[in-house]
Every structure is written in structure tokens, then in C-alpha cells.
Design an enzyme around this catalytic site. Structure first.
Site, PDB file in Angstrom:
ATOM      1  N   LYS A   1       8.194  -1.697  -2.547  1.00 44.87           N
ATOM      2  CA  LYS A   1       7.601  -0.941  -1.439  1.00 44.87           C
ATOM      3  C   LYS A   1       8.698  -0.357  -0.547  1.00 44.87           C
ATOM      4  O   LYS A   1       8.670   0.827  -0.196  1.00 44.87           O
ATOM      5  CB  LYS A   1       6.656  -1.847  -0.640  1.00 44.87           C
ATOM      6  CG  LYS A   1       6.092  -1.223   0.615  1.00 44.87           C
ATOM      7  CD  LYS A   1       5.254   0.006   0.332  1.00 44.87           C
ATOM      8  CE  LYS A   1       5.005   0.786   1.606  1.00 44.87           C
ATOM      9  NZ  LYS A   1       4.260   2.028   1.375  1.00 44.87           N
TER      10      LYS A   1
ATOM     11  N   CYS B   1       6.478   4.435   9.240  1.00 42.90           N
ATOM     12  CA  CYS B   1       7.058   3.594   8.196  1.00 42.90           C
ATOM     13  C   CYS B   1       8.428   3.981   7.667  1.00 42.90           C
ATOM     14  O   CYS B   1       9.244   3.093   7.431  1.00 42.90           O
ATOM     15  CB  CYS B   1       6.075   3.465   7.047  1.00 42.90           C
ATOM     16  SG  CYS B   1       4.661   2.475   7.540  1.00 42.90           S
TER      17      CYS B   1
ATOM     18  N   GLU C   1       0.846  -1.200   0.000  1.00 44.43           N
ATOM     19  CA  GLU C   1       0.000   0.000   0.000  1.00 44.43           C
ATOM     20  C   GLU C   1       0.878   1.245   0.000  1.00 44.43           C
ATOM     21  O   GLU C   1       1.857   1.308   0.730  1.00 44.43           O
ATOM     22  CB  GLU C   1      -0.904  -0.033   1.247  1.00 44.43           C
ATOM     23  CG  GLU C   1      -1.879   1.098   1.313  1.00 44.43           C
ATOM     24  CD  GLU C   1      -2.635   1.266  -0.010  1.00 44.43           C
ATOM     25  OE1 GLU C   1      -3.294   0.321  -0.460  1.00 44.43           O
ATOM     26  OE2 GLU C   1      -2.530   2.357  -0.603  1.00 44.43           O
TER      27      GLU C   1
HETATM   28  P1  NAD Z   1      -1.739  -0.649  12.728  1.00 48.05           P
HETATM   29  O1  NAD Z   1      -0.945  -0.981  13.917  1.00 48.05           O
HETATM   30  O2  NAD Z   1      -2.524   0.620  12.684  1.00 48.05           O
HETATM   31  O3  NAD Z   1      -2.805  -1.823  12.449  1.00 48.05           O
HETATM   32  C1  NAD Z   1      -2.505  -3.176  12.505  1.00 48.05           C
HETATM   33  C2  NAD Z   1      -3.679  -3.915  13.157  1.00 48.05           C
HETATM   34  O4  NAD Z   1      -3.468  -5.315  13.024  1.00 48.05           O
HETATM   35  C3  NAD Z   1      -3.825  -3.646  14.651  1.00 48.05           C
HETATM   36  O5  NAD Z   1      -5.110  -3.108  14.913  1.00 48.05           O
HETATM   37  C4  NAD Z   1      -3.646  -5.040  15.295  1.00 48.05           C
HETATM   38  O6  NAD Z   1      -4.488  -5.254  16.418  1.00 48.05           O
HETATM   39  C5  NAD Z   1      -4.020  -5.965  14.163  1.00 48.05           C
HETATM   40  N1  NAD Z   1      -3.454  -7.305  14.282  1.00 48.05           N
HETATM   41  C6  NAD Z   1      -2.160  -7.655  14.541  1.00 48.05           C
HETATM   42  N2  NAD Z   1      -2.020  -8.982  14.521  1.00 48.05           N
HETATM   43  C7  NAD Z   1      -3.246  -9.509  14.259  1.00 48.05           C
HETATM   44  C8  NAD Z   1      -3.735 -10.836  14.103  1.00 48.05           C
HETATM   45  N3  NAD Z   1      -2.913 -11.892  14.200  1.00 48.05           N
HETATM   46  N4  NAD Z   1      -5.049 -11.004  13.842  1.00 48.05           N
HETATM   47  C9  NAD Z   1      -5.880  -9.932  13.725  1.00 48.05           C
HETATM   48  N5  NAD Z   1      -5.469  -8.663  13.853  1.00 48.05           N
HETATM   49  C10 NAD Z   1      -4.160  -8.440  14.113  1.00 48.05           C
HETATM   50  O7  NAD Z   1      -0.757  -0.723  11.488  1.00 48.05           O
HETATM   51  P2  NAD Z   1      -0.888   0.051  10.077  1.00 48.05           P
HETATM   52  O8  NAD Z   1      -0.369   1.444  10.206  1.00 48.05           O
HETATM   53  O9  NAD Z   1      -2.249  -0.185   9.533  1.00 48.05           O
HETATM   54  O10 NAD Z   1       0.189  -0.735   9.208  1.00 48.05           O
HETATM   55  C11 NAD Z   1      -0.055  -2.052   8.762  1.00 48.05           C
HETATM   56  C12 NAD Z   1       0.986  -2.425   7.730  1.00 48.05           C
HETATM   57  O11 NAD Z   1       0.868  -1.572   6.589  1.00 48.05           O
HETATM   58  C13 NAD Z   1       2.435  -2.270   8.195  1.00 48.05           C
HETATM   59  O12 NAD Z   1       3.190  -3.318   7.644  1.00 48.05           O
HETATM   60  C14 NAD Z   1       2.865  -0.945   7.608  1.00 48.05           C
HETATM   61  O13 NAD Z   1       4.253  -0.914   7.355  1.00 48.05           O
HETATM   62  C15 NAD Z   1       2.116  -0.914   6.307  1.00 48.05           C
HETATM   63  N6  NAD Z   1       1.828   0.436   5.775  1.00 48.05           N
HETATM   64  C16 NAD Z   1       1.406   1.446   6.611  1.00 48.05           C
HETATM   65  C17 NAD Z   1       1.064   2.698   6.083  1.00 48.05           C
HETATM   66  C18 NAD Z   1       0.603   3.833   6.978  1.00 48.05           C
HETATM   67  O14 NAD Z   1       0.448   4.933   6.485  1.00 48.05           O
HETATM   68  N7  NAD Z   1       0.365   3.623   8.266  1.00 48.05           N
HETATM   69  C19 NAD Z   1       1.100   2.902   4.715  1.00 48.05           C
HETATM   70  C20 NAD Z   1       1.519   1.849   3.884  1.00 48.05           C
HETATM   71  C21 NAD Z   1       1.862   0.626   4.441  1.00 48.05           C
HETATM   72  C1  UGA Z   2       4.638   7.540   3.710  1.00 49.38           C
HETATM   73  C2  UGA Z   2       4.630   7.514   2.180  1.00 49.38           C
HETATM   74  O1  UGA Z   2       4.436   8.843   1.690  1.00 49.38           O
HETATM   75  C3  UGA Z   2       3.515   6.618   1.659  1.00 49.38           C
HETATM   76  O2  UGA Z   2       3.572   6.538   0.255  1.00 49.38           O
HETATM   77  C4  UGA Z   2       3.677   5.223   2.269  1.00 49.38           C
HETATM   78  O3  UGA Z   2       2.616   4.372   1.880  1.00 49.38           O
HETATM   79  C5  UGA Z   2       3.685   5.335   3.778  1.00 49.38           C
HETATM   80  O4  UGA Z   2       4.764   6.218   4.196  1.00 49.38           O
HETATM   81  C6  UGA Z   2       3.929   4.037   4.479  1.00 49.38           C
HETATM   82  O5  UGA Z   2       4.460   3.104   3.921  1.00 49.38           O
HETATM   83  O6  UGA Z   2       3.572   4.037   5.648  1.00 49.38           O
HETATM   84  P1  UGA Z   2       3.254   8.786   5.616  1.00 49.38           P
HETATM   85  O7  UGA Z   2       4.377   8.368   6.497  1.00 49.38           O
HETATM   86  O8  UGA Z   2       1.886   8.492   6.052  1.00 49.38           O
HETATM   87  O9  UGA Z   2       3.418   8.126   4.153  1.00 49.38           O
HETATM   88  O10 UGA Z   2       3.333  10.373   5.359  1.00 49.38           O
HETATM   89  P2  UGA Z   2       4.302  11.283   4.455  1.00 49.38           P
HETATM   90  O11 UGA Z   2       3.474  12.319   3.834  1.00 49.38           O
HETATM   91  O12 UGA Z   2       5.165  10.497   3.580  1.00 49.38           O
HETATM   92  O13 UGA Z   2       5.196  12.012   5.549  1.00 49.38           O
HETATM   93  C7  UGA Z   2       6.196  11.315   6.293  1.00 49.38           C
HETATM   94  C8  UGA Z   2       6.993  12.317   7.107  1.00 49.38           C
HETATM   95  O14 UGA Z   2       7.828  13.102   6.262  1.00 49.38           O
HETATM   96  C9  UGA Z   2       6.147  13.304   7.886  1.00 49.38           C
HETATM   97  O15 UGA Z   2       6.710  13.524   9.148  1.00 49.38           O
HETATM   98  C10 UGA Z   2       6.206  14.546   7.030  1.00 49.38           C
HETATM   99  O16 UGA Z   2       5.987  15.711   7.772  1.00 49.38           O
HETATM  100  C11 UGA Z   2       7.627  14.467   6.516  1.00 49.38           C
HETATM  101  N1  UGA Z   2       7.859  15.220   5.266  1.00 49.38           N
HETATM  102  C12 UGA Z   2       7.176  14.894   4.143  1.00 49.38           C
HETATM  103  C13 UGA Z   2       8.817  16.221   5.224  1.00 49.38           C
HETATM  104  O17 UGA Z   2       9.462  16.523   6.238  1.00 49.38           O
HETATM  105  N2  UGA Z   2       9.046  16.885   4.046  1.00 49.38           N
HETATM  106  C14 UGA Z   2       8.365  16.574   2.905  1.00 49.38           C
HETATM  107  O18 UGA Z   2       8.629  17.218   1.862  1.00 49.38           O
HETATM  108  C15 UGA Z   2       7.408  15.560   2.957  1.00 49.38           C
END
Ligand code: NAD
Ligand code: UGA
Length: 468
Positions: free
Chosen positions: A223, A279, A164
């Protein structure tokens, strides 16, 4: 067997699983989507009758209102969710390991493995299992081994990688109109059929030329690579911001000039107090660990420097505050505006604000915090975790959480912008100035303030990446 997908289950109702699968449900009324999680209070919040959802994300409430109870369901019944689905997203957390082999670098794959084992244990029909969580390269292989070694007769599992790319704060827009959707599969006929089935789901609202299909390992690595390269841009610009401060150049002007080159592009070049979020750091450390495991120490060192530059930027900023306030902030009042890691989210994971406040506490300053979205309990939790040497009672003696920016700035010696919330641009600066101690210092860690206007009012202003 792969064909048309009509029931989807998503394991993990977090920042990714929740919004992603809610949007799938909205865009695909013919598919039933059930999002399951072991965390009861999280599921209760997703089901809240007044839509007080567990995460703050602009536009999310409308999406959930549009389909919850119709073809979108939230439940703690993980097993039932698995059994009923043809396609299962695994969207659980993959934090950095805190102990054991690879501690501090490697991803903790325990949650992915537990979810995978649960699928193997309870599934009684064939499934497409989609790795949504961000994982190290070749995790899909481990998932496949676990599933195949534990499956019942007549159950086959096809594994896909579908990382994602949404960013928090803009998740709904990113999901509605993604730059691309990436699907990795084995290049076997079965792998390709599974890939087609997932492609058809996205094709309900994403044009097919934006749906990229690649091999499993490329998908997983893409990713990590995308996050590493995005974070690298920020560390590059932050490294340049230090040169700007020392020379009198202006980082906004430099970034603008550099970004005008169409090969570089203008986005994601904003200097800051350091990137945060759950992340970037985690995924780069993961890439560092992968490089080291593959005996590529130069590659590991290269990526590690992106994280080190970020740590340096945070340290440098705290030091600027102390230096500017005549080398001591002991007993002084510092208003910290913003606690979330970026604007438009309540998420605080790895927020630079936490590091700054920890540094200020170590200097024995008094801190007043204001953030429009972060719950107070979350702030206390994060500060306690960041300052293991300080008991929470003593943190609470030095820190006050305020109901508005104006409150936080009252009687303050200095004001720090740590998050780029839009409302911080629209503060009544005359009123803030009147109520602050003099000289009234402002530190803009996000380059959002009108410096000339503030200087005219009387503030002493320091901006990242701007020489005096
Ligand atoms: P999160 O902690 O918000 O959510 C994960 C959820 O999974 C929790 O609510 C937890 O209770 C649940 N969980 C864990 N183990 C479980 C199990 N065995 N059965 C059922 N539920 C279970 O995490 P997130 O921010 O949603 O991130 C999830 C993944 O996506 C990570 O690998 C992260 O790197 C990736 N990712 C995050 C973002 C972001 O912006 N947060 C963007 C892209 C990718
Ligand atoms: C980031 C990526 O942008 C997503 O594409 C990815 O899916 C995600 O990580 C993930 O894998 O979790 P996110 O961390 O939610 O998303 O937010 P960003 O907008 O990327 O910002 C990350 C950090 O960088 C923040 O603290 C933001 O303030 C900072 N940032 C961003 C800067 O300092 N300068 C910039 O120009 C942009």
C-alpha cells in the site's frame, strides 16, 4: 472462528470506511454491514433522511439509497457493532504525527490502537480483524499482540491486512471494478482460513483472479509502495514541467510521448500545481520514516525527494504568479478557482490551493475563491490553519468566497485554476474578460484550458510546463 461472514462492522465512517462498506452492503445483500464512528455528526449525516451525506462522492448516494436500512446501518454504538460482527474493518484515520517521536513523518497510530483496544475490551466471540487503514509495515503485528494480550477465553482473533486503493472522486467506480483487491494474512492454517473468508466477501462481485493474497507484511508495504510510486510519477512529470517552461517544450506533449511506451503507460502523468490529498504525502513520509528506522538513509532520501519536488512545484507556481504580475501582487485581486485537492470531491486535505492562497496572502493580495463543492466553513478552517500568524478576521478581510467562477473573476487582475473541475473548461470566457482588470492574466495550474482561444480573447495566459 473463520467461516462464512454474515455480519460486518466497520470502525470509522470516513472517506474509506463509508464508501467501501456501503459497496460491500450493496453487493452482498446476505451480509449485514454496520458502520460505526465516534463522531456523532458524521453518523447523523450518513443517516440523513434527505441523503445529505458527510462526503461528496459521485454515485455514493445511489449506493447508500440502495441498501441503507436494509443491510447497511450507521451508528455511534461502537461496542454493539463490535460484539455483533464476525468480521471487523478498522478504517480509522492515520494522520502524520504532529509532535513527539517521528513528528512530521511517522503515522499517528493512536486511533488504530484505540480501536484495537476497544475490540479486545468488548468482544465476546472470535473475530476476524481487518486492517483497512494505511499503516506502517508490521502494524498488524502490534494489533495482534494487543488483541491476544487482552482477549477473553474462547475468543480468538485473526488479523488481516486489506489496504484500500480507491481514489476520491472515483471511489464508487473504483470499488465496483477494482484493479485488484489485496489481502495479507499470516501463512498459518488459521490465517489462510481468515483470508479465504474475506476473499469470499469480495468474490460476490470481484473476479477471483483480481483478488491477490500475500503475506501480512507484503500487503502493508504494498500500500505504501503503490502510493509512493503513483506520487513519484507526478513529481517526475512536474520536475520535467520546469524544464519545459525553461526550454519551450510542452509537458503535455512530452508526457504523451513518454506515456505511449507501454512500459510506462499513459495514466497519471498530468503535470499540475502539485499533488494534494490526505494520503500521498503522509504515506511517503511514512515510508521515509520506516526507511530511516531501518537504517536505510539512501532509501529514505530517495523517497523524500518526491515530496520535496511537490513542495517546489507549489512554490514555483506562486512565484510565477508574482513574477508575471510585474513582481508585486500587493493589493491586487486574484481569483482562485478550485479549493478541493482534485475534481469531484469536497475534500481539501493537503490541497495545493491552500498553499497557493497562503502564499498570496503573505504577499498581501486580495483573494476571491470559488469551489463547487467545498463548504465555506471548511475553507475558513483550512486558511486559519495554514496561516497561524494571521488572525481569522484579517484573513476574512482579504479573502472572499464567491458563489460562482464568474463572481470570483469580477474585477480580478489574475485568475488561477487550482483544481481541474470540469465546469472550469466551460466558463463564459468573453464575460470573464470583460469584467477583469487589464491586462487580464490567467494561470492554468491544471492544463485544462484552451490556451489559443483565451489568447485570442485577449488574456495573458501562463500554463504549467509550457514555455512561451
Ligand atoms: P477519515 O478521517 O475520513 O475517517 C476516519 C474516521 O474514523 C473518522 O470519522 C473518525 O471519527 C473515526 N475514528 C477515529 N478513531 C475512532 C475510534 N477509535 N472509534 C471509532 N471511530 C473512530 O479518514 P479516511 O480518509 O477514511 O482514511 C482512513 C484510512 O484509510 C487512513 O489510514 C487512510 O490513509 C486510508 N486511505 C484513505 C484513502 C482516501 O482516499 N481518503 C484511500 C485509501 C486509504
Ligand atoms: C490516491 C491514490 O490514487 C489511491 O489509489 C489511494 O487509495 C489513495 O491515494 C489513498 O491511499 O488515499 P487520491 O489521493 O484520492 O487517491 O486521488 P488521486 O487521483 O491519486 O490524486 C492525488 C493528487 O494527485 C491530486 O491532487 C491530483 O490532482 C494529483 N494528480 C493526479 C496530478 O497532479 N497528476 C496526475 O496525473 C494525477
Amino acid at each position: 472462528a473463520p467461516g462464512k461472514v454474515s455480519k460486518i462492522c466497520c470502525i470509522g465512517a470516513g472517506y474509506v470506511g463509508g464508501p467501501t462498506c456501503a459497496v460491500i452492503a450493496l453487493k452482498c445483500p446476505h451480509i449485514t454491514v454496520t458502520i460505526v464512528d465516534v463522531n456523532q455528526s458524521r453518523i447523523d449525516a450518513w443517516n440523513d433522511k434527505d441523503f445529505k451525506l458527510p462526503i461528496y462522492e459521485p454515485g455514493l448516494e445511489d449506493v447508500v439509497r440502495g441498501c441503507r436500512g436494509r443491510n447497511l446501518f450507521f451508528s455511534t454504538d461502537v461496542d454493539k457493532g463490535i460484539q455483533e460482527a464476525d468480521l471487523i474493518f478498522v478504517s480509522v484515520n492515520t494522520p502524520t504525527k504532529k509532535s513527539g517521536v517521528g513528528a512530521g513523518f511517522a503515522a499517528d497510530l493512536n486511533y488504530v490502537e484505540l480501536a484495537t483496544r476497544r475490540i479486545a475490551a468488548v468482544a465476546n466471540s472470535s473475530k476476524i480483524v481487518v486492517e483497512k487503514s494505511t499503516v506502517p509495515c508490521r502494524t498488524a503485528e502490534s494489533m495482534r499482540t494487543i488483541l491476544e494480550s487482552n482477549s477473553k477465553p474462547n475468543c480468538r482473533f485473526d488479523i488481516l491486512s486489506n489496504p484500500e486503493f480507491l481514489a476520491e472522486g472515483t471511489a464508487i467506480g473504483d470499488l465496483f471494478k477494482p484493479d485488484r483487491v489485496l489481502i495479507g494474512s499470516l501463512q498459518t492454517p488459521e490465517g489462510k482460513a481468515a483470508c479465504d473468508a474475506l476473499t469470499e466477501v469480495y468474490a460476490n462481485w470481484v473476479s477471483k483472479d483480481r483478488i491477490l493474497t500475500v503475506g501480512l507484511w507484503s500487503s502493508e508495504l504494498s500500500k505504501l509502495a503503490a502510493n509512493a510510486m503513483l506520487a513519484q510519477r507526478i513529481s517526475s512529470v512536474n520536475a520535467l514541467s520546469a524544464i519545459c517552461e525553461a526550454t519551450g517544450a510542452n509537458i503535455d506533449e512530452v508526457a504523451h510521448a513518454v506515456g505511449f511506451d507501454s512500459r510506462v503507460g499513459p495514466k497519471f502523468l498530468k503535470a499540475s500545481v502539485g499533488f494534494g490529498g490526505s494520503c500521498f504525502q503522509k504515506d511517503i513520509l511514512n515510508l521515509v520514516y520506516l526507511s530511516e528506522s531501518l537504517h536505510l538513509p539512501e532509501v529514505a532520501a530517495y523517497w523524500r525527494q518526491v515530496v520535496e519536488m511537490n513542495e517546489y512545484q507549489k512554490r514555483r507556481f506562486s512565484k510565477t504568479v508574482v513574477d508575471t504580475l510585474f513582481n508585486t501582487i500587493t493589493g491586487k485581486h486574484i481569483a482562485v478557482l478550485g479549493f478541493a485537492f482534485k475534481a469531484d470531491t469536497g475534500d481539501t486535505r493537503e490541497s495545493a490551493s491552500i498553499t497557493l492562497i497562503r502564499d498570496f496572502l503573505n504577499e498581501r493580495a486580495n483573494i476571491k475563491i470559488y469551489d463547487p463543492q467545498v463548504p465555506h466553513e471548511q475553507i475558513w478552517f483550512d486558511l486559519a490553519e495554514a496561516c497561524p500568524n494571521l488572525p481569522l478576521e484579517s484573513i476574512k478581510k482579504s479573502v472572499t468566497i464567491c458563489p460562482s467562477a464568474l463572481d470570483a473573476c469580477n474585477q480580478a487582475d489574475a485568475l488561477v485554476i487550482a483544481t481541474e473541475w470540469k465546469e472550469f473548461k466551460e466558463i463564459d470566457w468573453e464575460a470573464v474578460y470583460t469584467n477583469m482588470n487589464k491586462p487580464a492574466f490567467v494561470f492554468d495550474g491544471r492544463l485544462i484550458l484552451d490556451v489559443e482561444k483565451l489568447k485570442k480573447i485577449g488574456f495573458k495566459v501562463t500554463v504549467i510546463g509550457r514555455g512561451n
